[in-house]
Write a protein that holds these residues in place. Structure first.
Motif, PDB file in Angstrom:
ATOM      1  N   ARG A 154       0.839  -1.194   0.000  1.00  0.00           N
ATOM      2  CA  ARG A 154       0.000   0.000   0.000  1.00  0.00           C
ATOM      3  C   ARG A 154       0.873   1.241   0.000  1.00  0.00           C
ATOM      4  N   MET A 155       0.551   2.166  -0.894  1.00  0.00           N
ATOM      5  CA  MET A 155       1.229   3.455  -0.925  1.00  0.00           C
ATOM      6  C   MET A 155       0.461   4.433  -0.037  1.00  0.00           C
ATOM      7  N   VAL A 156       1.189   5.134   0.814  1.00  0.00           N
ATOM      8  CA  VAL A 156       0.576   6.098   1.718  1.00  0.00           C
ATOM      9  C   VAL A 156       1.436   7.349   1.765  1.00  0.00           C
ATOM     10  N   SER A 157       0.848   8.437   2.190  1.00  0.00           N
ATOM     11  CA  SER A 157       1.632   9.627   2.516  1.00  0.00           C
ATOM     12  C   SER A 157       1.868   9.628   4.018  1.00  0.00           C
ATOM     13  N   PRO A 158       3.004  10.157   4.485  1.00  0.00           N
ATOM     14  CA  PRO A 158       3.211  10.268   5.932  1.00  0.00           C
ATOM     15  C   PRO A 158       2.070  11.012   6.620  1.00  0.00           C
ATOM     16  N   GLY A 159       1.535  12.024   5.949  1.00  0.00           N
ATOM     17  CA  GLY A 159       0.426  12.777   6.532  1.00  0.00           C
ATOM     18  C   GLY A 159      -0.817  11.932   6.711  1.00  0.00           C
ATOM     19  N   GLU A 160      -1.053  11.007   5.786  1.00  0.00           N
ATOM     20  CA  GLU A 160      -2.209  10.109   5.894  1.00  0.00           C
ATOM     21  C   GLU A 160      -2.086   9.198   7.108  1.00  0.00           C
ATOM     22  N   VAL A 161      -0.889   8.665   7.327  1.00  0.00           N
ATOM     23  CA  VAL A 161      -0.659   7.787   8.473  1.00  0.00           C
ATOM     24  C   VAL A 161      -0.814   8.578   9.772  1.00  0.00           C
ATOM     25  N   GLU A 162      -0.212   9.764   9.802  1.00  0.00           N
ATOM     26  CA  GLU A 162      -0.315  10.591  11.009  1.00  0.00           C
ATOM     27  C   GLU A 162      -1.760  10.943  11.303  1.00  0.00           C
ATOM     28  N   VAL A 178       6.147  10.533  11.710  1.00  0.00           N
ATOM     29  CA  VAL A 178       6.249   9.324  10.900  1.00  0.00           C
ATOM     30  C   VAL A 178       7.652   9.264  10.316  1.00  0.00           C
ATOM     31  N   ASP A 179       8.312   8.128  10.464  1.00  0.00           N
ATOM     32  CA  ASP A 179       9.691   7.963   9.979  1.00  0.00           C
ATOM     33  C   ASP A 179       9.691   7.022   8.782  1.00  0.00           C
ATOM     34  N   CYS A 180      10.601   7.259   7.845  1.00  0.00           N
ATOM     35  CA  CYS A 180      10.703   6.415   6.659  1.00  0.00           C
ATOM     36  C   CYS A 180      12.168   6.272   6.272  1.00  0.00           C
ATOM     37  N   ASP A 181      12.450   5.322   5.374  1.00  0.00           N
ATOM     38  CA  ASP A 181      13.820   5.139   4.893  1.00  0.00           C
ATOM     39  C   ASP A 181      13.996   5.700   3.487  1.00  0.00           C
ATOM     40  N   GLY A 182      13.077   6.541   3.060  1.00  0.00           N
ATOM     41  CA  GLY A 182      13.105   7.089   1.714  1.00  0.00           C
ATOM     42  C   GLY A 182      12.120   6.404   0.805  1.00  0.00           C
ATOM     43  N   ARG A 183      11.948   5.091   0.994  1.00  0.00           N
ATOM     44  CA  ARG A 183      11.000   4.325   0.190  1.00  0.00           C
ATOM     45  C   ARG A 183       9.897   3.713   1.037  1.00  0.00           C
ATOM     46  N   CYS A 221       9.522  12.121   8.456  1.00  0.00           N
ATOM     47  CA  CYS A 221       9.725  11.784   7.045  1.00  0.00           C
ATOM     48  C   CYS A 221       9.217  12.905   6.152  1.00  0.00           C
ATOM     49  N   ARG A 222      10.015  13.273   5.150  1.00  0.00           N
ATOM     50  CA  ARG A 222       9.638  14.353   4.232  1.00  0.00           C
ATOM     51  C   ARG A 222       9.232  13.828   2.859  1.00  0.00           C
ATOM     52  N   ALA A 223       9.211  12.517   2.668  1.00  0.00           N
ATOM     53  CA  ALA A 223       8.801  11.955   1.384  1.00  0.00           C
ATOM     54  C   ALA A 223       7.316  12.211   1.156  1.00  0.00           C
ATOM     55  N   GLU A 224       6.931  12.397  -0.104  1.00  0.00           N
ATOM     56  CA  GLU A 224       5.519  12.618  -0.401  1.00  0.00           C
ATOM     57  C   GLU A 224       4.710  11.347  -0.209  1.00  0.00           C
ATOM     58  N   ARG A 225       5.256  10.209  -0.646  1.00  0.00           N
ATOM     59  CA  ARG A 225       4.566   8.940  -0.492  1.00  0.00           C
ATOM     60  C   ARG A 225       5.595   7.848  -0.232  1.00  0.00           C
TER      61      ARG A 225
END
Length: 226
Positions: free
Chosen positions: A153-161, A178-183, A209-213
């Motif tokens: 599933r593709m999500v945005s950090p904002g959606e999860v938050e 929300v933390d991510c590894d870039g992907r 995390c600053r990634a869009e998705r």
């Protein structure tokens, strides 16, 4: 040749002196019980398993024991920075205490690492620390949408938050990151006060995390990728 001594700018000196207490606080080893708040780190286990591959902990990543969000740790924090490894050697963790955590921290290695690195900065008593970890975890509601995924599933950090905030009344935008590894989505970090109520943590929020998705791998394997 004459030696030229340049004056240190007064404003720069004052700025350095003003920041010194915060820098020292963030870098000191720390003492048990001396901290400002906690961060409860909830790791998306499928991301860890996928990223680590063959190096992943079998107890966490074997298909017979699928996990979604698990406890990465409960970390004592300063307003700026954090203490680590406050007691060396760390007090022994009794086997019953260790085993009692494996449903939410599904790796003996993880339990012991978190105790040595972070738990000893909360208290010298491992039973008391892991009781607090349990209460912190049970005090946060995992959104229904993220209790289990059967496909990527593709999500945005904002959606999860937003989902976590909707499931947890009182959880403000500056209390979660929300933390991510870039992907991949790696984890959700929720700030708690010393009584385990939600707490503001601007420093943690700034490291979000600053990634869009990002992708959330499924709890069980899927044949298609996004």
């Amino acid at each position: 040749m004459a030696c030229v001594i340049r004056a240190f700018p007064a404003w720069l000196l004052l700025a350095a002196l003003a920041s010194w207490p915060q820098l020292a606080l963030a870098q000191q080893k720390g003492e048990p019980g001396r901290f400002d708040h906690y961060v409860l780190a909830l790791s998306w286990s499928p991301s860890y398993c996928e990223a680590m591959g063959e190096r992943a902990e079998p107890a966490q990543c074997a298909t017979a024991r699928p996990f979604a969000f698990v406890v990465h740790g409960l970390w004592p924090q300063y307003a700026r920075g954090w203490p680590e490894s406050c007691l060396s050697p760390a007090p022994y963790v009794p086997e019953p205490v260790l085993r009692s955590m494996l449903d939410v921290m599904p790796s003996r290695r993880l339990v012991l690492h978190e105790w040595r690195t972070h738990g000893t900065c909360a208290t010298p008593d491992p039973a008391a620390y892991f009781d607090k970890v349990r209460r912190a975890y049970e005090g946060v509601t995992i959104p229904d949408a993220f209790r289990r995924l059967d496909a990527y599933r593709m999500v945005s950090p904002g959606e999860v938050e937003a989902a976590f905030r909707a499931a947890n009344p009182g959880l403000g935008a500056d209390m979660i990151a929300v933390d991510c590894d870039g992907r991949r989505l790696k984890e959700v970090r929720i700030c708690l006060d010393r009584s385990l109520g939600f707490a503001s943590c601007p420093e943690v929020d700034r490291r979000a995390c600053r990634a869009e998705r990002v992708v959330m791998p499924p709890v069980r394997g899927a044949t298609a990728r996004p």
